[in-house]
Design a protein around this motif. Structure first.
Motif, PDB file in Angstrom:
ATOM      1  N   ILE A 182       0.837  -1.203   0.000  1.00  0.00           N
ATOM      2  CA  ILE A 182       0.000   0.000   0.000  1.00  0.00           C
ATOM      3  C   ILE A 182       0.873   1.254   0.000  1.00  0.00           C
ATOM      4  CG2 ILE A 182      -1.630   1.335   1.406  1.00  0.00           C
ATOM      5  CD1 ILE A 182      -2.934  -1.355   2.176  1.00  0.00           C
ATOM      6  N   ALA A 183       1.983   1.216   0.737  1.00  0.00           N
ATOM      7  CA  ALA A 183       2.899   2.361   0.758  1.00  0.00           C
ATOM      8  C   ALA A 183       3.576   2.562  -0.594  1.00  0.00           C
ATOM      9  CB  ALA A 183       3.945   2.159   1.854  1.00  0.00           C
ATOM     10  N   ILE A 184       3.965   1.465  -1.244  1.00  0.00           N
ATOM     11  CA  ILE A 184       4.575   1.562  -2.579  1.00  0.00           C
ATOM     12  C   ILE A 184       3.582   2.174  -3.561  1.00  0.00           C
ATOM     13  CG2 ILE A 184       5.364   0.182  -4.551  1.00  0.00           C
ATOM     14  CD1 ILE A 184       6.594  -1.758  -2.473  1.00  0.00           C
ATOM     15  N   ASN A 185       2.343   1.729  -3.520  1.00  0.00           N
ATOM     16  CA  ASN A 185       1.326   2.234  -4.434  1.00  0.00           C
ATOM     17  C   ASN A 185       1.070   3.727  -4.196  1.00  0.00           C
ATOM     18  OD1 ASN A 185      -0.782   1.374  -6.492  1.00  0.00           O
ATOM     19  ND2 ASN A 185      -2.059   2.383  -4.971  1.00  0.00           N
ATOM     20  N   ALA A 186       1.013   4.132  -2.920  1.00  0.00           N
ATOM     21  CA  ALA A 186       0.805   5.544  -2.613  1.00  0.00           C
ATOM     22  C   ALA A 186       1.963   6.393  -3.125  1.00  0.00           C
ATOM     23  CB  ALA A 186       0.640   5.724  -1.101  1.00  0.00           C
ATOM     24  N   ARG A 187       3.187   5.893  -2.974  1.00  0.00           N
ATOM     25  CA  ARG A 187       4.366   6.620  -3.466  1.00  0.00           C
ATOM     26  C   ARG A 187       4.324   6.751  -4.985  1.00  0.00           C
ATOM     27  NH1 ARG A 187       8.918   3.793  -1.205  1.00  0.00           N
ATOM     28  NH2 ARG A 187       8.880   2.360  -2.972  1.00  0.00           N
ATOM     29  N   MET A 188       3.932   5.684  -5.654  1.00  0.00           N
ATOM     30  CA  MET A 188       3.804   5.713  -7.110  1.00  0.00           C
ATOM     31  C   MET A 188       2.821   6.797  -7.539  1.00  0.00           C
ATOM     32  SD  MET A 188       1.997   2.845  -9.506  1.00  0.00           S
ATOM     33  CE  MET A 188       0.387   3.334  -8.876  1.00  0.00           C
ATOM     34  N   ARG A 189       1.687   6.860  -6.878  1.00  0.00           N
ATOM     35  CA  ARG A 189       0.664   7.853  -7.241  1.00  0.00           C
ATOM     36  C   ARG A 189       1.188   9.273  -7.035  1.00  0.00           C
ATOM     37  NH1 ARG A 189      -4.368   7.069  -3.900  1.00  0.00           N
ATOM     38  NH2 ARG A 189      -5.304   8.475  -5.439  1.00  0.00           N
ATOM     39  N   GLN A 190       1.886   9.498  -5.939  1.00  0.00           N
ATOM     40  CA  GLN A 190       2.419  10.831  -5.654  1.00  0.00           C
ATOM     41  C   GLN A 190       3.476  11.240  -6.680  1.00  0.00           C
ATOM     42  OE1 GLN A 190       3.831  10.213  -1.681  1.00  0.00           O
ATOM     43  NE2 GLN A 190       1.791  10.303  -0.757  1.00  0.00           N
ATOM     44  N   ARG A 191       4.317  10.292  -7.066  1.00  0.00           N
ATOM     45  CA  ARG A 191       5.366  10.592  -8.048  1.00  0.00           C
ATOM     46  C   ARG A 191       4.775  10.995  -9.386  1.00  0.00           C
ATOM     47  NH1 ARG A 191       9.603   5.532  -7.159  1.00  0.00           N
ATOM     48  NH2 ARG A 191      11.237   6.791  -6.203  1.00  0.00           N
ATOM     49  N   GLN A 243      -6.433   0.959  -1.053  1.00  0.00           N
ATOM     50  CA  GLN A 243      -6.495  -0.321  -1.748  1.00  0.00           C
ATOM     51  C   GLN A 243      -7.338  -0.222  -3.024  1.00  0.00           C
ATOM     52  OE1 GLN A 243      -7.894  -3.239   1.052  1.00  0.00           O
ATOM     53  NE2 GLN A 243      -6.393  -2.641   2.611  1.00  0.00           N
ATOM     54  N   TYR A 244      -7.066  -1.144  -3.934  1.00  0.00           N
ATOM     55  CA  TYR A 244      -7.842  -1.255  -5.170  1.00  0.00           C
ATOM     56  C   TYR A 244      -9.160  -1.982  -4.890  1.00  0.00           C
ATOM     57  CZ  TYR A 244      -3.614   0.052  -7.763  1.00  0.00           C
ATOM     58  OH  TYR A 244      -2.524   0.717  -8.255  1.00  0.00           O
ATOM     59  N   ARG A 245     -10.149  -1.695  -5.717  1.00  0.00           N
ATOM     60  CA  ARG A 245     -11.420  -2.406  -5.568  1.00  0.00           C
ATOM     61  C   ARG A 245     -11.283  -3.875  -5.927  1.00  0.00           C
ATOM     62  NH1 ARG A 245     -15.022   0.210  -9.718  1.00  0.00           N
ATOM     63  NH2 ARG A 245     -13.021   0.191 -10.796  1.00  0.00           N
ATOM     64  N   PHE A 246     -10.473  -4.153  -6.938  1.00  0.00           N
ATOM     65  CA  PHE A 246     -10.269  -5.516  -7.425  1.00  0.00           C
ATOM     66  C   PHE A 246      -8.764  -5.774  -7.494  1.00  0.00           C
ATOM     67  CE2 PHE A 246     -13.951  -3.616  -9.753  1.00  0.00           C
ATOM     68  CZ  PHE A 246     -14.936  -4.125  -8.915  1.00  0.00           C
ATOM     69  N   THR A 247      -8.384  -7.027  -7.648  1.00  0.00           N
ATOM     70  CA  THR A 247      -6.970  -7.410  -7.566  1.00  0.00           C
ATOM     71  C   THR A 247      -6.093  -6.569  -8.493  1.00  0.00           C
ATOM     72  OG1 THR A 247      -7.630  -9.676  -7.069  1.00  0.00           O
ATOM     73  CG2 THR A 247      -5.357  -9.322  -7.786  1.00  0.00           C
ATOM     74  N   PRO A 248      -5.092  -5.900  -7.939  1.00  0.00           N
ATOM     75  CA  PRO A 248      -4.192  -5.102  -8.773  1.00  0.00           C
ATOM     76  C   PRO A 248      -3.058  -5.953  -9.336  1.00  0.00           C
ATOM     77  CG  PRO A 248      -3.637  -4.782  -6.468  1.00  0.00           C
ATOM     78  CD  PRO A 248      -4.829  -5.711  -6.496  1.00  0.00           C
ATOM     79  N   PRO A 249      -2.409  -5.483 -10.404  1.00  0.00           N
ATOM     80  CA  PRO A 249      -1.230  -6.174 -10.958  1.00  0.00           C
ATOM     81  C   PRO A 249      -0.004  -5.852 -10.105  1.00  0.00           C
ATOM     82  CG  PRO A 249      -1.687  -4.227 -12.257  1.00  0.00           C
ATOM     83  CD  PRO A 249      -2.759  -4.289 -11.207  1.00  0.00           C
ATOM     84  N   ILE A 250       0.119  -6.544  -8.993  1.00  0.00           N
ATOM     85  CA  ILE A 250       1.075  -6.169  -7.952  1.00  0.00           C
ATOM     86  C   ILE A 250       2.511  -6.122  -8.472  1.00  0.00           C
ATOM     87  CG2 ILE A 250       2.093  -6.921  -5.767  1.00  0.00           C
ATOM     88  CD1 ILE A 250      -0.720  -8.053  -5.100  1.00  0.00           C
TER      89      ILE A 250
END
Length: 378
Positions: free
Chosen positions: A35-44, A236-243
């Motif tokens: 979740i932290a990686i995904n949040a960082r990606m969005r911010q970048r 979190q994503y609503r459905f399975t993300p491509p982790i």
């Protein structure tokens, strides 16, 4: 382990070993670290357009077209009307999405080797007050043409309409600053100029406009507003993300920053493009586009006129030498394409040129010229 072929294509692309290695680990989609990686990606990604607090990143599972479709479905309401600017296959794809979604459209179309003309856009908006939104492709990889996004944005804003941008092949290498260019949303993907792997699209959307999108989407899985709300509330994503794709993308974003961001990445691609075009011209090949409208993303070349030239044989022999190119996608000319993006530098472009020279000699083709008289000259 043998070397993978170098991908001189518009994507998927050659990736770095470190991006590949990022996918060697498993992550839980609800794990705090992921979740932290995904949040960082969005911010970048928001930072890449200077979006700060005015924009939000909404990632969407799937290819870039999934992101474009989600953007159209969310931002063009059922009672809206979209003006689609078309000078290639990807503009046509946007119009087709509107057909599926039963959204009203108007179309302005130019040949694939010409720029979108902002003056035409201004006239169309003045003539049709029902138009609420305009969609444009930043770099149309059908030909490699770079459309004048800033000029289009100015006429759309002056007419009081909303702009949606498909920046799939430009994002990360060609500057797009939300402070200078007015738009409601831009769609791109993980596997183009940021040099991640396929599997994730994303939309950078103006928050004020995104708030108005609730209930617009005609698709559950592509409901951009619901996806945004879930990410904002739970991370979190609503459905399975491509982790694995997302973790690799985060690594690719780190490498993008290390190269100097958009300016650094774009500079490498521009040099790749110059080396390629200069080398191909030296062999007689003719690019479709003049230099001033050519994006440093992918270059379209006219087919040689020499009857001994066979594209499939040319393609196969280059692949045997470790270089994969792309067939053409034009209606205006018989052509093929060679990409300049991905984890490639000048040495790879010169290697590709050497392979092309060898294949041409093997085929008995003296010149890549599309002119019959040149091909037949003794």
């Amino acid at each position: 382990m043998s070397q993978d072929p170098w991908l001189l294509t518009p994507g998927p692309l050659t990736t770095s070993m470190s991006v590949k290695q990022a996918m060697l680990h498993d992550w839980g989609s609800r794990d705090a670290n992921f979740i932290a990686i995904n949040a960082r990606m969005r911010q970048r990604l928001v930072a890449m357009i200077g979006g700060e607090d005015a924009f939000a990143c909404v990632p969407m599972q799937g290819s870039g077209t999934f992101a474009v479709e989600a953007m159209i479905g969310a931002f063009v309401p059922p009672a809206g009307k979209l003006l689609v600017l078309i000078n290639g296959a990807y503009g046509k794809r946007i119009a087709r999405i509107c057909d599926y979604y039963k959204r009203a459209t108007a179309i302005l179309e130019w040949p694939e080797d010409q720029l979108v003309d902002p003056a035409w856009v201004a006239k169309a908006l003045a003539a049709d007050t029902a138009i609420t939104h305009v969609a444009v492709v930043h770099c149309e990889t059908t030909s490699g043409v770079l459309n004048p996004i800033a000029e289009v944005a100015r006429v759309v804003a002056a007419a009081g309409r909303r702009l949606l941008i498909d920046a799939m092949s430009a994002f990360g290498a060609i500057a797009l600053d939300a402070k200078d260019v007015s738009f409601d949303a831009v769609a791109a993907s993980s596997n183009k100029c940021i040099e991640g792997v396929p599997g994730l699209g994303f939309i950078l959307a103006r928050v004020d406009a995104l708030k108005q999108c609730q209930g617009n989407a005609p698709s559950l899985s592509l409901d951009l507003y619901d996806q945004w709300q879930a990410l904002e509330k739970t991370g979190q994503y609503r459905f399975t993300p491509p982790i694995h794709c997302i973790v690799a993308f985060d690594q690719a974003l780190t490498e993008h920053e290390q190269e100097g961001g958009v300016a650094g990445r774009g500079a490498r691609y521009r040099n790749n493009c110059k080396v390629l075009v200069d080398g191909m011209r030296a062999m007689g090949f003719q690019p479709l586009l003049p230099d001033h409208v050519q994006a440093p993303i992918i270059v379209t070349f006219h087919m040689p006129a020499d009857p001994r030239f066979d594209f499939q044989a040319f393609y196969d022999k280059l692949k045997d030498r470790g270089y994969v190119i792309y067939p053409g996608k034009l209606t205006v000319a018989d052509s093929f394409r060679i990409g300049c993006i991905g984890r490639l530098d000048e040495s790879h472009m010169r290697g590709a040129l050497a392979a092309i020279r060898a294949v041409m000699a093997e085929m008995g083709v003296a010149s890549g010229s599309p002119l019959r008289q040149a091909a037949n000259a003794e």
